[in-house]
Each structure stands twice: as structure tokens, then as C-alpha cells.
Design a protein around this motif. Structure first.
Motif, PDB file in Angstrom:
ATOM      1  N   UNK A   1      22.167  45.535  46.344  1.00 30.07           N
ATOM      2  CA  UNK A   1      23.236  44.791  45.688  1.00 30.07           C
ATOM      3  C   UNK A   1      22.836  44.502  44.242  1.00 30.07           C
ATOM      4  N   UNK A   2      21.587  44.743  43.900  1.00 27.33           N
ATOM      5  CA  UNK A   2      21.074  44.621  42.532  1.00 27.33           C
ATOM      6  C   UNK A   2      21.091  46.026  41.936  1.00 27.33           C
ATOM      7  N   UNK A   3      21.718  46.186  40.790  1.00 29.75           N
ATOM      8  CA  UNK A   3      21.909  47.519  40.212  1.00 29.75           C
ATOM      9  C   UNK A   3      20.586  48.249  39.975  1.00 29.75           C
TER      10      UNK A   3
ATOM     11  N   UNK B   1      13.876  46.160  30.992  1.00 28.25           N
ATOM     12  CA  UNK B   1      14.539  45.329  29.986  1.00 28.25           C
ATOM     13  C   UNK B   1      15.859  44.786  30.527  1.00 28.25           C
ATOM     14  N   UNK B   2      16.587  45.631  31.260  1.00 28.25           N
ATOM     15  CA  UNK B   2      17.841  45.165  31.852  1.00 28.25           C
ATOM     16  C   UNK B   2      17.581  44.033  32.834  1.00 28.25           C
ATOM     17  N   UNK B   3      16.557  44.183  33.659  1.00 27.44           N
ATOM     18  CA  UNK B   3      16.237  43.142  34.632  1.00 27.44           C
ATOM     19  C   UNK B   3      15.873  41.833  33.918  1.00 27.44           C
ATOM     20  N   UNK B   4      15.137  41.950  32.827  1.00 25.35           N
ATOM     21  CA  UNK B   4      14.689  40.760  32.103  1.00 25.35           C
ATOM     22  C   UNK B   4      15.816  40.076  31.333  1.00 25.35           C
ATOM     23  N   UNK B   5      16.842  40.811  30.948  1.00 23.78           N
ATOM     24  CA  UNK B   5      17.895  40.257  30.101  1.00 23.78           C
ATOM     25  C   UNK B   5      19.238  40.113  30.796  1.00 23.78           C
ATOM     26  N   UNK B   6      19.238  40.177  32.120  1.00 21.94           N
ATOM     27  CA  UNK B   6      20.476  39.983  32.868  1.00 21.94           C
ATOM     28  C   UNK B   6      20.210  39.026  34.027  1.00 21.94           C
ATOM     29  N   UNK B   7      21.255  38.397  34.463  1.00 22.16           N
ATOM     30  CA  UNK B   7      21.139  37.488  35.608  1.00 22.16           C
ATOM     31  C   UNK B   7      21.328  38.263  36.906  1.00 22.16           C
ATOM     32  N   UNK B   8      20.964  37.611  38.013  1.00 23.56           N
ATOM     33  CA  UNK B   8      21.203  38.219  39.325  1.00 23.56           C
ATOM     34  C   UNK B   8      22.688  38.533  39.495  1.00 23.56           C
ATOM     35  N   UNK B   9      23.527  37.641  39.046  1.00 33.98           N
ATOM     36  CA  UNK B   9      24.982  37.828  39.174  1.00 33.98           C
ATOM     37  C   UNK B   9      25.441  39.039  38.374  1.00 33.98           C
ATOM     38  N   UNK B  10      24.932  39.193  37.157  1.00 35.01           N
ATOM     39  CA  UNK B  10      25.301  40.363  36.343  1.00 35.01           C
ATOM     40  C   UNK B  10      24.866  41.655  37.022  1.00 35.01           C
ATOM     41  N   UNK B  11      23.641  41.653  37.564  1.00 33.33           N
ATOM     42  CA  UNK B  11      23.134  42.875  38.214  1.00 33.33           C
ATOM     43  C   UNK B  11      23.897  43.187  39.492  1.00 33.33           C
TER      44      UNK B  11
ATOM     45  N   UNK C   1      26.050  46.545  40.120  1.00 34.81           N
ATOM     46  CA  UNK C   1      25.859  47.369  41.316  1.00 34.81           C
ATOM     47  C   UNK C   1      27.214  47.699  41.945  1.00 34.81           C
ATOM     48  N   UNK C   2      28.084  46.715  42.030  1.00 31.73           N
ATOM     49  CA  UNK C   2      29.424  46.953  42.582  1.00 31.73           C
ATOM     50  C   UNK C   2      30.188  47.938  41.701  1.00 31.73           C
ATOM     51  N   UNK C   3      30.055  47.792  40.387  1.00 27.91           N
ATOM     52  CA  UNK C   3      30.738  48.695  39.466  1.00 27.91           C
ATOM     53  C   UNK C   3      30.182  50.116  39.571  1.00 27.91           C
ATOM     54  N   UNK C   4      28.866  50.251  39.739  1.00 29.97           N
ATOM     55  CA  UNK C   4      28.239  51.577  39.899  1.00 29.97           C
ATOM     56  C   UNK C   4      28.768  52.243  41.163  1.00 29.97           C
TER      57      UNK C   4
END
Length: 186
Positions: A4-6, A121-131, A135-138
Motif C-alpha cells: 500500500x506504500x508506493x 528521497x521520495x520516502x524521506x520527503x513524503x508522508x505515509x498518506x502520500x505514499x 500506490x493507489x494511483x500506480x
């Protein structure tokens, strides 16, 4: 891994891609086209989803994101061009196994670059909710993505404009080939 995490979703797909390369390499000649068809499809939908969802987000959110994404898009375009040539030539091409090794080297180098320069970098600069949202969008993008490579569509805008008609054509061609008992590559 939490798909569920991109980032975890994409890492799991990278592992599956490596497994599919192994499967194609080890397949007997009469099964190689079928295995290669699965690899082509996964690579096509995976890259389309990254281009539509992940790269635009990275471009906006990361310091130096444009440079990181531009490098990944250049790699993707080169791999797509080569994959398209292989897809058209088919698994019976005399140079198939040699070309498969070249493709594997390029795809794995690209995946390592994403895993090293983009994903942390994406993991460090995004929230769990964003990721989770990404993931849903992917997953949604993959459901509508073309099933064969189409070099030159490496931007989100081009994928949105061309993706659906091309995906419909790819999926129709695949269905016709399956109905005729032919491999979906070539």
C-alpha cells in the motif's frame, strides 16, 4: 513489505521483474515467447505508471527532482526502444538471448538508479498518506496502461493523451493473438 506504500509496491515489482528475466532465460524454447510476453507486459505497465504518477511527484517534491527524473526518463526511453525491437522480433529471433542479456543489464541498472537516487528521497520527503495515495494511483495507472512498450511517451502528459488509445489497441491485439494461439509478443 507494505504494497500500500508506493515505494514498497515498486520494489516488489522490481523483484518480480528480476524473477521474470530468470524465467525467460530458463524457459525452454517453446515456452520462451510466453514468458517473454509476461515480462514485456509488466515492464510496459510498470514504466507507464512510474511516468504518470511517481516521476511527476518526485519532480515536484524533491530537491533536484527534475534532474533525477530526467535521468530516469532517459534510461526508460532507451530500454523501451530496445524492448520494442525485441518485442517485434519475437523470442524466435536468433539474437534473442543475447539481446535479453543486454535488456536485463539496462533494466536492472535503471531499477538500481531508482532505488538509490529516487525512492529513498521520495520516502524521506513524503508522508505515509502520500505514499499510500501514490500506490493507489500506480495500481490504477497500471490497470489502464499499454501492454507493450511505446518509446517517446515518457512524460505524464503524453501517457495521459496517448496511453488509453494505445492501451486499448495493445490489449485488443493481445486478445486476438491469444485467440489465435499465438504469443502476445512479436
Amino acid at each position: 513489505m507494505d504494497e500500500a506504500d508506493v515505494i514498497d509496491l515498486l520494489l516488489a515489482q522490481h523483484a518480480l521483474i528480476r524473477d521474470l528475466f530468470d524465467e525467460v532465460e530458463q524457459a525452454p524454447a517453446e515456452r520462451r515467447a510466453e514468458a517473454f510476453g509476461r515480462l514485456v507486459r509488466l515492464l510496459a505497465v510498470h514504466e507507464t505508471a512510474e511516468e504518470e504518477v511517481v516521476h511527476p511527484y518526485a519532480r515536484r517534491k524533491l530537491d533536484g527532482g527534475s534532474a533525477v527524473v530526467d535521468d530516469r526518463l532517459r534510461e526508460e526511453n532507451e530500454a523501451k526502444q530496445f524492448l520494442q525491437q525485441m518485442d517485434q522480433a519475437g523470442a524466435d529471433d536468433p539474437a534473442f538471448m543475447e539481446n535479453l542479456q543486454r535488456l536485463r543489464t539496462a533494466v536492472e541498472a535503471h531499477a538500481r538508479s531508482e532505488e538509490r537516487y529516487e525512492f529513498p528521497k521520495l520516502r524521506a520527503h513524503t508522508s505515509d498518506t502520500e505514499r499510500r495515495g501514490m500506490a493507489a494511483a500506480v495500481k490504477a495507472a497500471e490497470a489502464l496502461a499499454p501492454t507493450h512498450p511505446h518509446p517517446g511517451t515518457e512524460s505524464a502528459a503524453k501517457n495521459v493523451l496517448m496511453g488509453t488509445p494505445v492501451a486499448i489497441m495493445d490489449r485488443a491485439r493481445d486478445a486476438i493473438r491469444r485467440a489465435k494461439g499465438e504469443p502476445t509478443t512479436g
